[in-house]
Design a protein around this motif. Structure first.
Motif, short mmCIF file in Angstrom:
data_model
loop_
_atom_site.label_atom_id
_atom_site.label_comp_id
_atom_site.label_asym_id
_atom_site.label_seq_id
_atom_site.Cartn_x
_atom_site.Cartn_y
_atom_site.Cartn_z
N ALA A 286 10.89 6.94 -2.32
CA ALA A 286 12.03 6.46 -1.53
C ALA A 286 11.77 5.05 -0.99
N GLU A 287 10.52 4.77 -0.65
CA GLU A 287 10.17 3.44 -0.17
C GLU A 287 10.12 2.42 -1.31
N MET A 288 9.62 2.84 -2.46
CA MET A 288 9.41 1.91 -3.57
C MET A 288 10.68 1.60 -4.35
N LEU A 289 11.61 2.55 -4.39
CA LEU A 289 12.74 2.48 -5.31
C LEU A 289 13.53 1.18 -5.23
N PRO A 290 13.83 0.65 -4.03
CA PRO A 290 14.61 -0.60 -4.00
C PRO A 290 13.93 -1.78 -4.67
N GLU A 291 12.62 -1.71 -4.86
CA GLU A 291 11.88 -2.83 -5.45
C GLU A 291 11.63 -2.66 -6.95
N ILE A 292 12.12 -1.58 -7.53
CA ILE A 292 11.92 -1.36 -8.97
C ILE A 292 12.90 -2.22 -9.76
N ARG A 293 12.37 -2.92 -10.73
CA ARG A 293 13.14 -3.80 -11.60
C ARG A 293 12.74 -3.54 -13.05
N PRO A 294 13.50 -4.08 -14.02
CA PRO A 294 13.07 -3.97 -15.41
C PRO A 294 11.66 -4.52 -15.60
N GLY A 295 10.87 -3.79 -16.35
CA GLY A 295 9.49 -4.18 -16.59
C GLY A 295 8.48 -3.48 -15.71
N LYS A 296 8.93 -2.91 -14.59
CA LYS A 296 8.02 -2.19 -13.70
C LYS A 296 7.68 -0.82 -14.30
N VAL A 297 6.43 -0.40 -14.12
CA VAL A 297 5.97 0.88 -14.64
C VAL A 297 5.41 1.71 -13.48
N TRP A 298 5.87 2.94 -13.37
CA TRP A 298 5.34 3.87 -12.38
C TRP A 298 4.59 4.98 -13.09
N LEU A 299 3.31 5.14 -12.76
CA LEU A 299 2.49 6.22 -13.28
C LEU A 299 2.26 7.24 -12.18
N GLU A 300 2.79 8.44 -12.34
CA GLU A 300 2.60 9.51 -11.37
C GLU A 300 1.41 10.36 -11.79
N MET A 301 0.29 10.21 -11.07
CA MET A 301 -0.93 10.93 -11.43
C MET A 301 -1.18 12.12 -10.50
#
Length: 322
Positions: A75-90
């Motif tokens: 919820a905190e990170m979502l506004p800063e996600i743009r094309p090219g960003k990668v999120w790895l959920e470990m």
């Protein structure tokens, strides 16, 4: 490539350490300032918030204790996600929740991968841990070089969510084995067996397992320290039961395991080390399950090696990986 890492706990801290050890530019964040400070001394850049970390990094890794924690950070990170960003959920999480969060990430042009790890904290510490990766094949090829720095055996499991299902499946099996190992050790002691000999007999027999050869040692030492607690076991086997319930599978062992660990938490507390589930049997029998010569904690004595993709038996290697 600049990598952000959120969650420096028992597993996350060791994974982030592997990145540092392998020369990756890492910025770290944790709710415990002392963990961030320790990583800063090792060369990591400290972050102040999740949003800024996502904004400043190419790849953002989370390794958190629960689906709720992952949701809150996203919820905190979502506004800063743009094309090219990668999120790895470990994190070890719910497969339906990772799919929900991945949809949010992809709606903003980012890429999501669920990639939990398996093999124990001692292997996370050396970079020899296994990693499951759930995503499309082109994304897997894109993140594979980074995953090879984090672990040794890398398995592409299919679409987002599949890695989380398989991680929960493997944790369920480890838990079932832990309980059976505890029963075997206590029964051996009650029958008058020498515990060093009993351990070795199991180890060289068809009854051996990864859990016996690792957790069995710290059980016999008495430390019971594998850096994993009963509440986390309960979370994982509860997720497994939820998958089975949704699929209509009438499990028999799983409900009993859940009850055993609920009882263990009630008796000893949710943050009790998970191998101390053996205390239920020690208390019931009056026996103390100990033996000399075993380590207080597990150490991976295999040298760190470059990671590689594991190809499932019966499936040809993808053309892109040739």
């Amino acid at each position: 490539m600049k990598v952000g890492f959120i969650g420096l706990g028992n597993v996350g801290g060791k994974l982030a350490g592997s990145l540092l050890r392998n020369g990756i530019d890492v910025t770290v964040l944790d709710k415990k300032p002392e963990l961030v400070a320790a990583f800063a001394k090792r060369g990591a850049t400290p972050a102040t918030d999740a949003a800024g970390l996502m904004r400043d990094c190419d790849v953002l890794i989370t390794c958190l204790p629960s689906p709720a924690a992952s949701s809150a950070v996203m919820a905190e990170m979502l506004p800063e996600i743009r094309p090219g960003k990668v999120w790895l959920e470990m994190s070890t999480t719910d497969d339906s929740e990772i799919r929900r969060l991945a949809t949010l990430v992809e709606a903003r042009g980012g890429t999501a991968v669920d990639c939990p790890v398996s093999g124990g904290c001692h292997r996370a510490d050396t970079g020899n841990i296994s990693i499951f990766a759930g995503c499309d094949r082109p994304t897997f090829e894109r993140v594979l070089p980074l995953l090879k720095r984090l672990g040794r055996r890398i398995l592409h499991t299919g679409p987002v969510g599949t890695a989380s299902v398989l991680k929960v499946v493997t944790n369920y099996l480890a838990t079932a084995n832990l309980v059976s190992v505890c029963e075997a050790l206590v029964t051996s002691k009650a029958a008058g067996m020498d515990m060093n000999t009993a351990y070795e007999a199991i180890k060289i027999s068809s009854g051996t397992s990864f859990v016996h050869e690792t957790e069995g040692q710290v059980i016999l030492n008495g430390s019971r320290d594998i850096s994993f607690t009963m509440d986390l076991v309960s979370k994982d086997i509860g997720l497994f039961q939820a998958i089975a319930d949704r699929a209509g599978v009438p499990l028999e062992i799983s409900p009993l395991l859940n009850e055993i660990f609920r009882d263990g938490q009630h008796r000893y507390g949710p943050r009790e080390l998970s191998p101390n589930i053996i205390r239920r049997l020690e208390d019931a029998t009056g026996l103390e399950i100990r033996a000399p010569g075993f380590p207080a904690e597990m150490v991976d004595d295999e040298p760190e090696e470059p990671g590689y993709e594991v190809v499932p038996t019966g499936i040809g290697r993808p053309a892109a990986a040739e």
